[in-house]
Design an enzyme around this catalytic site. Structure first.
Site, PDB file in Angstrom:
ATOM      1  CG  LEU A 119      -9.413   2.915 -37.593  1.00 16.53           C
ATOM      2  CD1 LEU A 119      -8.960   1.440 -38.376  1.00 16.53           C
ATOM      3  CD2 LEU A 119      -9.641   3.645 -38.463  1.00 16.53           C
ATOM      4  N   GLY A 152      -6.616   4.579 -27.777  1.00 17.96           N
ATOM      5  CA  GLY A 152      -5.058   4.292 -27.127  1.00 17.96           C
ATOM      6  C   GLY A 152      -5.678   4.172 -25.008  1.00 17.96           C
ATOM      7  N   GLY A 158      -6.109  -0.229 -33.008  1.00 18.85           N
ATOM      8  CA  GLY A 158      -4.484  -0.261 -33.007  1.00 18.85           C
ATOM      9  C   GLY A 158      -3.703  -1.122 -32.091  1.00 18.85           C
ATOM     10  CG  ASN A 194      -4.008   2.306 -37.885  1.00 15.83           C
ATOM     11  OD1 ASN A 194      -2.920   3.096 -38.495  1.00 15.83           O
ATOM     12  ND2 ASN A 194      -4.336   3.703 -36.970  1.00 15.83           N
ATOM     13  CE  LYS A 226      -2.728   3.894 -33.641  1.00 16.62           C
ATOM     14  NZ  LYS A 226      -3.467   4.572 -32.531  1.00 16.62           N
ATOM     15  CG  HIS A 281      -5.632   8.178 -37.304  1.00 18.22           C
ATOM     16  ND1 HIS A 281      -4.970   8.427 -35.791  1.00 18.22           N
ATOM     17  CD2 HIS A 281      -6.022   7.023 -37.351  1.00 18.22           C
ATOM     18  CE1 HIS A 281      -5.431   7.441 -35.462  1.00 18.22           C
ATOM     19  NE2 HIS A 281      -5.783   6.579 -35.742  1.00 18.22           N
ATOM     20  CD  GLU A 294      -9.923   5.712 -34.986  1.00 15.93           C
ATOM     21  OE1 GLU A 294      -9.892   4.750 -34.380  1.00 15.93           O
ATOM     22  OE2 GLU A 294      -9.214   6.439 -35.601  1.00 15.93           O
TER      23      GLU A 294
HETATM   24  P1  PGA Z   1      -6.752   2.416 -30.259  1.00 16.11           P
HETATM   25  O1  PGA Z   1      -6.107   2.884 -31.695  1.00 16.11           O
HETATM   26  O2  PGA Z   1      -7.364   0.809 -31.024  1.00 16.11           O
HETATM   27  O3  PGA Z   1      -5.234   1.615 -30.012  1.00 16.11           O
HETATM   28  O4  PGA Z   1      -7.189   2.738 -29.870  1.00 16.11           O
HETATM   29  C1  PGA Z   1      -7.571   2.544 -32.635  1.00 16.11           C
HETATM   30  C2  PGA Z   1      -6.351   3.892 -33.759  1.00 16.11           C
HETATM   31  O5  PGA Z   1      -5.741   4.603 -33.176  1.00 16.11           O
HETATM   32  O6  PGA Z   1      -7.288   3.682 -34.736  1.00 16.11           O
END
Ligand code: PGA
Length: 249
Positions: free
Chosen positions: A228, A172, A230, A10, A12, A97, A166
């Site tokens: 998943l 993040g 980010g 993802n 973003k 999300h 999640e």
């Molecule tokens: P992250 O994000 O891996 O940066 O924590 C995951 C997401 O928001 O799907």
């Protein structure tokens, strides 16, 4: 045959046309035998460019969102329909999300996005998870159950929904839940999906600070079908490192 493991990237609101070079490297890495099922979700306006410039595509594309309007076309400024996604060979869509929930997507809106996607045979990656307050107050399961059952209708359930847990407090932040906590949550998600939606073998992903450093513990969680990702999906080097860590450690 070994079951494939999902890695959903993802991006973003990141990336650009020059991200093609990262995808070329990822595609090359995936051309060796592997059991990965990779779905890359860049901002959708780049997808066509990437797809036409990559030879022998070894992964699928997903969108980060779809219109709440369950119509193929119409006077809806700014909206992109599920029909447009599938016609552009975007086979997956992220729905629910937490970052979209923060921007206003309610359980009801999410439900409509799901309906629209499934009608046009776009596979849904349905995201849900508790925030830190919910967790501290022992409300995680209650919150998760409500998110799932208010958006995923029994009549809608099909093989075309992938579930993605999640925990918001992990997205993040570099903080990942303890293995015991994840095992507890995953077995309960399974129970909810079986009891209320009659799903026997649902695909359930984990998302939140997945990286080559955290994957080792995360991959031991029961009932897990993939991840998943980010931040660690933004550069080919960190994404390939993550896949290698999953495979070799
Ligand atoms: P992250 O994000 O891996 O940066 O924590 C995951 C997401 O928001 O799907």
């Amino acid at each position: 045959m070994k079951k494939s493991i999902y890695f959903v990237a993802n991006w973003k609101m990141n990336g650009g046309l020059n991200s093609l070079k990262d995808l070329v490297k990822i595609n090359k890495f995936l051309s060796k035998p592997n059991s990965f099922k990779i779905i890359v979700c860049p901002p959708i306006l780049f997808t066509k460019f990437f797809a036409t410039n990559l030879k022998k595509l070894k992964f699928s594309f997903g969108s980060q969102d779809v219109s709440v309007i369950d119509k193929d076309f119409g006077a809806y400024t700014g909206e992109v329909s599920s029909k447009m996604l599938i016609e552009n060979r975007i086979q997956y869509v992220l729905v629910g999300h937490s970052e979209r929930r923060t921007l206003g997507d309610t359980n009801q809106i999410i439900k409509h996005k799901l309906i629209s996607a499934l009608r046009n045979k776009v596979k849904v990656i349905f995201c849900f998870g508790e925030n830190l307050n919910d967790k501290k107050n022992n409300l995680s399961l209650k919150v998760i159950k409500k998110q799932i059952l208010s958006s995923v209708d029994k009549k809608l359930v099909s093989k075309n929904i992938i579930f993605a847990y999640e925990p918001i407090w992990s997205i993040g932040t570099g903080i990942v839940p303890e293995k015991e906590y994840l095992n507890y949550i995953f077995s309960n998600i399974k129970k909810i999906l079986k009891e209320y939606l009659k799903l026997k073998n649902p695909e359930i992903l984990y998302g939140g600070s997945v990286s080559s450093e955290t994957i080792n513990d995360l991959k031991k969680v029961n009932h897990l079908s993939g991840f998943l990702v980010g931040g660690a999906s933004l550069k080919s080097s960190s994404f390939i490192n993550l896949l290698k860590s999953y495979k070799y450690n």
